[in-house]
Design an enzyme around this catalytic site. Structure first.
Site, mmCIF file in Angstrom:
data_model
loop_
_atom_site.group_PDB
_atom_site.id
_atom_site.type_symbol
_atom_site.label_atom_id
_atom_site.label_comp_id
_atom_site.label_asym_id
_atom_site.label_seq_id
_atom_site.Cartn_x
_atom_site.Cartn_y
_atom_site.Cartn_z
ATOM 1 N N GLU A 62 0.857 -1.186 0.000
ATOM 2 C CA GLU A 62 0.000 0.000 0.000
ATOM 3 C C GLU A 62 0.894 1.236 0.000
ATOM 4 O O GLU A 62 1.879 1.292 0.741
ATOM 5 C CB GLU A 62 -0.904 0.036 1.233
ATOM 6 C CG GLU A 62 -1.768 1.290 1.302
ATOM 7 C CD GLU A 62 -2.700 1.308 2.512
ATOM 8 O OE1 GLU A 62 -3.143 0.219 2.923
ATOM 9 O OE2 GLU A 62 -2.966 2.400 3.047
ATOM 10 N N GLU B 233 -2.891 11.300 2.365
ATOM 11 C CA GLU B 233 -3.930 10.859 3.295
ATOM 12 C C GLU B 233 -4.078 11.931 4.369
ATOM 13 O O GLU B 233 -3.085 12.476 4.859
ATOM 14 C CB GLU B 233 -3.519 9.524 3.911
ATOM 15 C CG GLU B 233 -4.536 8.906 4.839
ATOM 16 C CD GLU B 233 -4.052 7.577 5.395
ATOM 17 O OE1 GLU B 233 -4.897 6.701 5.623
ATOM 18 O OE2 GLU B 233 -2.828 7.418 5.612
#
Length: 247
Positions: free
Chosen positions: A137, A142
């Site tokens: 990932e 974010e």
């Protein structure tokens, strides 16, 4: 006479031989900046929801009606509080129809402009995850309700590289870019940029040749804390572009 013939032929040989430049692969645009111009262009390149369904690690259930082109050129994901006992929000997520791979000797560039909320309980993200397994990932960007923007790479659940920096002026657009490159035939280096400035470089192990999904989502609560807002939350994205630099 033989030498004279060779010398006389050299110009013609030079014309016949391809130049070095002809062997160099040009960058290929996989997703163009026009992808959010209309709903038709959105659905040409993206599906609604996650690759695995309509929920993921938070309090929102994802619906097609919450991922819209409200202004030409801009994708708006909106999260609306419903107060439902299982998922307290309806929100929006899209993922690219195409899967992306860093090939040996190659790379990818991913760029987009965002207006992202940093309020508690809001969790917008722009990220890559493995098609065949988790990890890998790579969180290209974010925001987890802390006032920061996070850049993360997961090689396992315990082997994580993470960099948090203060996110300036969250009501204005900011540009995020990730440059993924084959580092050594197996691992991939990731340069993370915010508004044109290199913030950090991280490394994804054994990522060369592995297919990745690209996801853009507005999750709620979960890792961003609770309670979340009871109004409507927006996550806006424009000028998304993905460039293939593979050989």
């Amino acid at each position: 006479m033989y030498s004279s013939y060779i010398l006389a032929s050299l110009p013609y040989l030079a014309l016949a031989l391809p130049s070095h430049q002809s062997h160099t692969k040009r960058d290929t645009t996989l997703i163009p900046t026009s992808c959010f111009d209309t709903t038709a262009s959105l659905t040409q390149y993206f599906n609604y929801g996650y690759p695995w369904g309509d929920t993921h690690n938070g309090a929102a259930i994802m619906k097609e009606t919450n991922a819209v082109i409200s202004t030409a050129g801009t994708l708006t994901l909106n999260a609306t509080y419903t107060g439902a006992s299982d998922y307290a929000y309806d929100s929006g997520t899209v993922y690219a129809k195409q899967q992306f791979t860093v090939e040996a000797g190659g790379g990818l560039d991913l760029t987009a402009d965002f207006i992202a909320t940093v309020d508690q309980g809001t969790w917008p993200a722009f990220w890559l995850n493995g098609v065949n397994s988790w990890p890998p990932e790579i969180d290209i960007a974010e925001w987890k309700g802390s006032g920061d923007i996070s850049f993360n790479t997961f090689n396992s659940s315990s082997e994580v590289q993470a960099k948090d920096v203060e996110y300036p002026s969250p009501t204005e657009f900011h540009t995020v870019k990730a440059e993924l490159r084959d580092e050594n035939g197996a691992d991939v280096s990731v340069n993370f940029y915010l508004d044109g400035t290199l913030v950090t470089t991280q490394y994804a192990g054994s990522l060369v040749g592995e297919p990745l999904n690209l996801i853009i989502d507005l999750q709620m609560e979960g890792s961003s804390g609770s309670p979340g807002p009871t109004g409507t939350t927006l996550f806006e994205i424009k000028n998304l572009e993905i460039i293939d630099k593979n050989p």
